[in-house]
Design a protein around this motif. Sequence first.
Motif, PDB file in Angstrom:
ATOM      1  N   LEU A 675       1.057   5.249   2.153  1.00  0.00           N
ATOM      2  CA  LEU A 675       1.648   5.122   3.478  1.00  0.00           C
ATOM      3  C   LEU A 675       1.541   3.687   3.992  1.00  0.00           C
ATOM      4  O   LEU A 675       2.504   3.137   4.540  1.00  0.00           O
ATOM      5  CB  LEU A 675       0.950   6.090   4.442  1.00  0.00           C
ATOM      6  N   GLY A 676       0.384   3.076   3.803  1.00  0.00           N
ATOM      7  CA  GLY A 676       0.218   1.702   4.257  1.00  0.00           C
ATOM      8  C   GLY A 676       1.160   0.741   3.550  1.00  0.00           C
ATOM      9  O   GLY A 676       1.766  -0.133   4.183  1.00  0.00           O
ATOM     10  N   GLU A 677       1.305   0.912   2.244  1.00  0.00           N
ATOM     11  CA  GLU A 677       2.184   0.017   1.494  1.00  0.00           C
ATOM     12  C   GLU A 677       3.641   0.277   1.835  1.00  0.00           C
ATOM     13  O   GLU A 677       4.455  -0.659   1.869  1.00  0.00           O
ATOM     14  CB  GLU A 677       1.947   0.169  -0.007  1.00  0.00           C
ATOM     15  N   LEU A 678       3.981   1.538   2.093  1.00  0.00           N
ATOM     16  CA  LEU A 678       5.346   1.859   2.497  1.00  0.00           C
ATOM     17  C   LEU A 678       5.702   1.122   3.780  1.00  0.00           C
ATOM     18  O   LEU A 678       6.760   0.485   3.878  1.00  0.00           O
ATOM     19  CB  LEU A 678       5.477   3.374   2.686  1.00  0.00           C
ATOM     20  N   ARG A 720      -3.200   1.017  -6.404  1.00  0.00           N
ATOM     21  CA  ARG A 720      -3.306   2.426  -6.024  1.00  0.00           C
ATOM     22  C   ARG A 720      -2.023   2.906  -5.348  1.00  0.00           C
ATOM     23  O   ARG A 720      -1.487   3.963  -5.689  1.00  0.00           O
ATOM     24  CB  ARG A 720      -4.498   2.647  -5.084  1.00  0.00           C
ATOM     25  N   ALA A 721      -1.545   2.124  -4.395  1.00  0.00           N
ATOM     26  CA  ALA A 721      -0.334   2.510  -3.679  1.00  0.00           C
ATOM     27  C   ALA A 721       0.871   2.538  -4.620  1.00  0.00           C
ATOM     28  O   ALA A 721       1.722   3.427  -4.540  1.00  0.00           O
ATOM     29  CB  ALA A 721      -0.080   1.549  -2.526  1.00  0.00           C
ATOM     30  N   PHE A 722       0.929   1.553  -5.538  1.00  0.00           N
ATOM     31  CA  PHE A 722       2.064   1.499  -6.450  1.00  0.00           C
ATOM     32  C   PHE A 722       2.066   2.703  -7.396  1.00  0.00           C
ATOM     33  O   PHE A 722       3.117   3.237  -7.721  1.00  0.00           O
ATOM     34  CB  PHE A 722       2.029   0.187  -7.241  1.00  0.00           C
ATOM     35  N   ARG A 723       0.897   3.135  -7.820  1.00  0.00           N
ATOM     36  CA  ARG A 723       0.822   4.335  -8.662  1.00  0.00           C
ATOM     37  C   ARG A 723       1.427   5.547  -7.931  1.00  0.00           C
ATOM     38  O   ARG A 723       2.140   6.352  -8.531  1.00  0.00           O
ATOM     39  CB  ARG A 723      -0.631   4.638  -9.022  1.00  0.00           C
ATOM     40  N   VAL A 724       1.117   5.664  -6.634  1.00  0.00           N
ATOM     41  CA  VAL A 724       1.661   6.785  -5.864  1.00  0.00           C
ATOM     42  C   VAL A 724       3.179   6.670  -5.758  1.00  0.00           C
ATOM     43  O   VAL A 724       3.900   7.666  -5.869  1.00  0.00           O
ATOM     44  CB  VAL A 724       1.028   6.845  -4.469  1.00  0.00           C
ATOM     45  N   LEU A 725       3.684   5.456  -5.558  1.00  0.00           N
ATOM     46  CA  LEU A 725       5.130   5.264  -5.484  1.00  0.00           C
ATOM     47  C   LEU A 725       5.801   5.662  -6.797  1.00  0.00           C
ATOM     48  O   LEU A 725       6.860   6.306  -6.807  1.00  0.00           O
ATOM     49  CB  LEU A 725       5.448   3.809  -5.147  1.00  0.00           C
ATOM     50  N   VAL A 726       5.180   5.279  -7.906  1.00  0.00           N
ATOM     51  CA  VAL A 726       5.715   5.665  -9.211  1.00  0.00           C
ATOM     52  C   VAL A 726       5.668   7.184  -9.374  1.00  0.00           C
ATOM     53  O   VAL A 726       6.622   7.817  -9.847  1.00  0.00           O
ATOM     54  CB  VAL A 726       4.931   4.968 -10.346  1.00  0.00           C
ATOM     55  N   ARG A 727       4.551   7.770  -8.987  1.00  0.00           N
ATOM     56  CA  ARG A 727       4.395   9.220  -9.083  1.00  0.00           C
ATOM     57  C   ARG A 727       5.456   9.939  -8.247  1.00  0.00           C
ATOM     58  O   ARG A 727       6.045  10.932  -8.671  1.00  0.00           O
ATOM     59  CB  ARG A 727       2.988   9.600  -8.607  1.00  0.00           C
ATOM     60  N   ASN A 728       5.716   9.415  -7.038  1.00  0.00           N
ATOM     61  CA  ASN A 728       6.738  10.017  -6.181  1.00  0.00           C
ATOM     62  C   ASN A 728       8.122   9.934  -6.803  1.00  0.00           C
ATOM     63  O   ASN A 728       8.922  10.869  -6.717  1.00  0.00           O
ATOM     64  CB  ASN A 728       6.747   9.334  -4.812  1.00  0.00           C
TER      65      ASN A 728
END
Length: 836
Positions: A675-678, A720-728
């Motif tokens: 959320l923060g990186e978004l 960490r944030a980029f991993r979540v973006l990739v996962r999404n």
Amino acid sequence: MAEVGPTQPNLAVPPSADPDVILESFTEWTLGLGIELYPAQEDALLEVVSGNNLILSTPTGTGKSLVAIGAHLLALARGERSVYTAPIKALVSEKFFALVETFGAENVGMMTGDSSVNPDAPIVCCTAEVLANLVLRRGSGIDIRQVVMDEFHYYGDPERGWAWQVPLLTLERAQFVLMSATLGDVADLARDLTRRTSRETGQVTGVERPVPLTYHYETSPIHETVDELLHTDRAPVYVVHFSQAQAMERAQAMTSQKIVSKEQKARIAEHIGDFRFTTAFGKSLSRLVRAGIGVHHAGMLPKYRRLVEQLAQAGLLPVICGTDTLGVGINVPIRTVLFTALTKYDGTRMRQLNAREFHQIAGRAGRAGFDTAGTVIVQAPEHETLNIKALDKAGDDPKKRRKIIRKKAPDGFVSWGRGSLDRLIVAEPETLTGHMQMTSAILINVIARGGDVFENVRRLVFDNHESPARQRELARRALSIYRTLKDADIVEVRDDSIRLTVDLPANFALNQPLSPFALAAFELCDPESPRFALDIISIIEATLDNPRAVLSQQAFMAKGEAVAEMKAEGIEYEQRMELLEEITWPMPLAELLEHTFQTFRESQPWIADFELAPKSVVRDMFERAMSFAEFVRFYQLVRTEGVVLRYLSDAYRTIRQLVPESLMTEELADIVAWLGELVRQVDSSLFDEWDQLVNPDAAAHRAGADATPPTPSRLTTQTRAFRVLVRNELFRRVQLAAREDYEALEACDPARAFTADDWRASLDAYFDDHDEILTGSNARGPKLLLVDEGKASWSVRQIIDDPAGDHDWGISATVDLAASDESGQAQVTVTAVDRL
């Protein structure tokens, strides 16, 4: 020029509290800036340094901000604490930075309810509500000897006006400086201030504008009006609308006109440089500003509004189409204000503008120090313009004139015309009316103060600016709240004094008022549940203010989907309409939270002042695996994307501040990082603003505010944030695959490397092995994403969650790191869908 410029030397505090020395020191400073005080400013400053209260009601452009600085200087020289208040956080923040430049970071603090910087400084900037709650809690003994209240006409706001009244009723030892361009008759207010503070109250009002205004009623079509203004040196023109949609439509319609020359376009492009227009609205805005047309309204991303303001300040935007937000201190240079209407929807009904609203907006025309005159134009209603044009075309031929079929006003039109303008021009702003309130939070704050509670409440209720009938109503309300608190054992009477039986949070009623409830409600969540992280998010979302534009679109979409399903099921129209009444935006945990809220309120009844608001914005975006742009596009929120981002930013900060470390699971930490990186990638200015607030003495903070909004940091550095973006990104493909939406799957990859036919063939093979693709909580978990991190790209595989739990199929893809940094989104290309 009578306003403070963007850069200036610090204003030194004189070594003496002597009024003459203070005034001389201040005058020398202004002269060093090339500013010669207007007579009205001199009169106002004389009142202040003489120790009097001041009501300063002078037109826009007469230098009220400079008088406020002089007042703060006086307080500093006397070793006294002063407070500056404004109605909205953005203005508080803007004034905070300006005062830091003037007096130095060590002398200025800020409190807005959700942020606090150097709160013990001798000068504090805050919202009116923050000051009101501080005063209620601490009473007249609070260490505040001067209060500067900007935009004081908010005193008359039915919902918020109580916060402007409370300090006037309570701070008997303070000096008040009340400022606005549109106060109306303030004689009664001045007398009351003098009675309460034992200070004379000076009034500097009715001052002639340094830049006179001329008013016109225009019946030609609006594009002709704008052309005339551009060719008669009356730009920049601010075209005022009363809805965001109308402002954008007008701006787009003007692209057919020649607003700027080729040379001007080149200068605009140079100023814009490599600024990133990353959203759908941004793409439209880029085209508009390059044509010399700005758009400005509260629904835009902050970085876009700031860019428009900077281009306007550089003299590069001859036309700006916006809403009436410019009436609240928006820093945009304007020579002409063009009203497209004299009516607005106020949330309840369509009505004509009142005198205060009209003069607040019209007063923005004409820039002191730049313009010798300002122009205010009111455009005639469209049907009147068309009728006049038809009559002109008919000429003096009576037969042709009789044949004209006059255009009628549209249904629901609230009539206005030249007579309305003439009336508003000469009308004085309406006399301000008080709107004192009595709430549980107000009463609890007064009780927490201690002392003679009965007398303190009596004075608030009966010695205020309300009518006798209204005072009696407030008294009944106070008595009812007191009984509720007493029945709940929140207050008690001991030794003839009223006191609380509970300890209040230090910042009670200053920060998120429902935060204590959220902390208690976290205990309802099972840390072992696969939905634990998202349930924590839902609890926090229920305590945040509603982003109404988002929720209304969510409800609209939900009803549309429900109608389609009900039609497919053969449900009759009447029954469909009944069922649709029950459908609203998504509300996770609503029933559980409402029940818990009722129980919580029994032990803490002050919470009854606030409403729980279950909703799903952060959670909805995450569960749908959407990027910001996709979410905005899906819910058709292009014009209000700034509302979406501000909500996401508030949610991010609240989660960071509220969730205890003991509950911060790996998955919840992933969501917070995502959320923060978004937010950062969409508009880093929100985080830049926060960093500047925390570090106000940073040398670059003003340069950052005045320069083109910067490009955010590289996305891939936030692993960490980029991993979540990739996962999404991969999970969104899983969701589409579960629905067998092959065209949408192909569209996910810009290069179309894995086509719809490739997806169909691969999934046909999958469905030979398994009946369906699962998309629940387990399916999107981090354990089902395998990542091989390389320097230039990542190789990833998303394991598909099948009903048998075999996990023998997956989606293979590559992630281009450089392209991800360039776009601000994870760039994923599918290479295969196959069995392990």
